[in-house]
Write an enzyme that holds these catalytic residues in place. Structure first.
Site, short mmCIF file in Angstrom:
data_model
loop_
_atom_site.label_atom_id
_atom_site.label_comp_id
_atom_site.label_asym_id
_atom_site.label_seq_id
_atom_site.Cartn_x
_atom_site.Cartn_y
_atom_site.Cartn_z
N TYR A 107 20.71 -9.52 21.09
CA TYR A 107 21.36 -8.57 19.92
C TYR A 107 21.29 -7.22 20.24
O TYR A 107 20.87 -6.76 21.16
CB TYR A 107 20.23 -8.96 18.93
N ARG A 155 25.11 -2.16 26.84
CA ARG A 155 24.02 -2.73 27.11
C ARG A 155 24.18 -4.29 26.75
O ARG A 155 23.32 -5.26 27.19
CB ARG A 155 22.76 -2.11 26.33
N ARG A 208 19.51 -30.86 21.17
CA ARG A 208 18.59 -29.86 21.80
C ARG A 208 18.21 -30.44 23.31
O ARG A 208 18.23 -31.52 23.48
CB ARG A 208 17.19 -30.12 20.72
N LYS A 228 17.76 -7.50 25.99
CA LYS A 228 17.60 -7.36 24.56
C LYS A 228 17.53 -8.74 23.89
O LYS A 228 18.70 -8.93 23.20
CB LYS A 228 18.50 -6.51 23.78
N GLU A 260 5.78 0.15 25.96
CA GLU A 260 6.87 0.66 24.70
C GLU A 260 6.28 0.24 23.47
O GLU A 260 5.12 -0.41 23.41
CB GLU A 260 8.04 0.19 24.96
#
Ligand code: PDD
Length: 286
Positions: free
Chosen positions: A32, A51, A100, A150, A182
């Site tokens: 994301y 990114r 799945r 991310k 962070e």
């Protein structure tokens, strides 16, 4: 009712549906980006697009959209939803193979899922929190080893925010081997004298787009920047601290656990960096 974007089409939010077999839902197999909007324009769009591509590449995921089209979709959503200040959330998953399975589906037969939606946040830039400063607690960093990608695996950061909330704080700084990595959804900094100290880039942290811009502006303003690890104890003794992210820009931190920094109000460096960042990024907004 927002207009959102799903797999090539604009539609009302209540008509946007994703399969129960989507790997974003079943496996957190998705990436994301969050891009902020100020004055109806996109902040650091290019950095976020670059990114995003890197996250996709690291996970062997196909991009369903070109950078030019992605910019167009962002702009159209800002326009359609009348966003002056706020954010655009973008997510791409490995798609819905129809069952799945741990094994990745064949990208020739399973298309990625792409979703974008806006979040309207009037007053985002002129935030009262930035004037007051925020409180953080420290928690163990028990996330996986590829925090530079991310991904949407945000359960632990979400739990971290809840731990902070329960402790009467605003956020949590995560600690690994004694060193701050962070914040739950932001990069962390301390200030000693005129020196800005923040952890160097590696797989241990997300390579913040706001971080890159803020460090560049700091250097241009002749401020000293040191990219190195710092411990939570060093942070508690610092003159100032702050965080950066696309949704908070630069936000002063005035308390870490029980340690109050300086006078317990934002100092000199963080508010100045916030001002420079907002000015400069608005000028460069697209
Ligand atoms: N979070 N570190 C983490 C773990 C993050 O999730 C984020 C961003 C950042 C700052 O990156 P940037 O400056 O590119 O926003 C650092 C977004 C805002 C979020 O999850 O909502």
């Amino acid at each position: 009712m927002r207009t959102v974007y799903l797999n090539g089409e604009y539609m009302p939010e209540n008509e946007a549906h994703v399969s129960i077999f989507d790997r974003g839902f079943l496996m957190a197999d998705g990436v994301y980006e969050v891009t902020s909007v100020l004055g109806g324009k996109l902040i650091d769009f290019d950095g976020h697009a670059v990114r995003l591509q890197r996250s996709l590449d690291e996970l062997d995921m196909k991009s369903p959209i070109s950078k030019e089209d992605l910019l167009e979709v962002h702009r159209e959503l800002v326009r359609a939803n009348g966003i002056e200040e706020g954010m655009i959330y973008l997510q791409i998953t490995r798609g819905a193979p129809g069952d799945r399975d741990f094994v990745f589906p064949d990208p020739e037969t399973t298309d990625p899922t792409i979703v974008l939606f806006t979040q309207n946040k009037p007053g985002l830039a002129d935030s009262p929190a930035a004037k007051k400063g925020m409180k953080v607690i420290s928690i163990d960093d028990i996330r996986w080893g590829r925090r530079d990608i991310k991904t949407v695996q945000l359960l632990y950061p979400s739990m971290g925010k809840m731990m902070a909330k329960k402790a009467g704080a605003d956020d949590a700084w995560m600690i690994e081997d004694g060193y701050v990595t962070e914040g739950t959804s932001n990069n962390a900094y301390i200030v000693k004298g005129n020196k800005i100290i923040t952890r160097a880039l590696s797989n241990d942290i997300l390579h913040g787009i706001t971080r890159a811009a803020v460090l560049r502006f700091a250097k241009e303003a002749q401020m000293e920047v040191e990219e190195r690890n710092f411990t939570i104890d060093e942070a508690k003794e610092a003159d100032e601290a702050f965080i950066t992210s696309a949704s908070t820009f630069v936000m002063p931190v005035v308390q870490i656990d029980d340690a109050v920094l300086g006078e317990g109000v934002p100092g000199r460096v963080a508010p100045r960096l916030r001002e420079i960042y907002l000015d400069e990024s608005l000028k460069a907004a697209v």
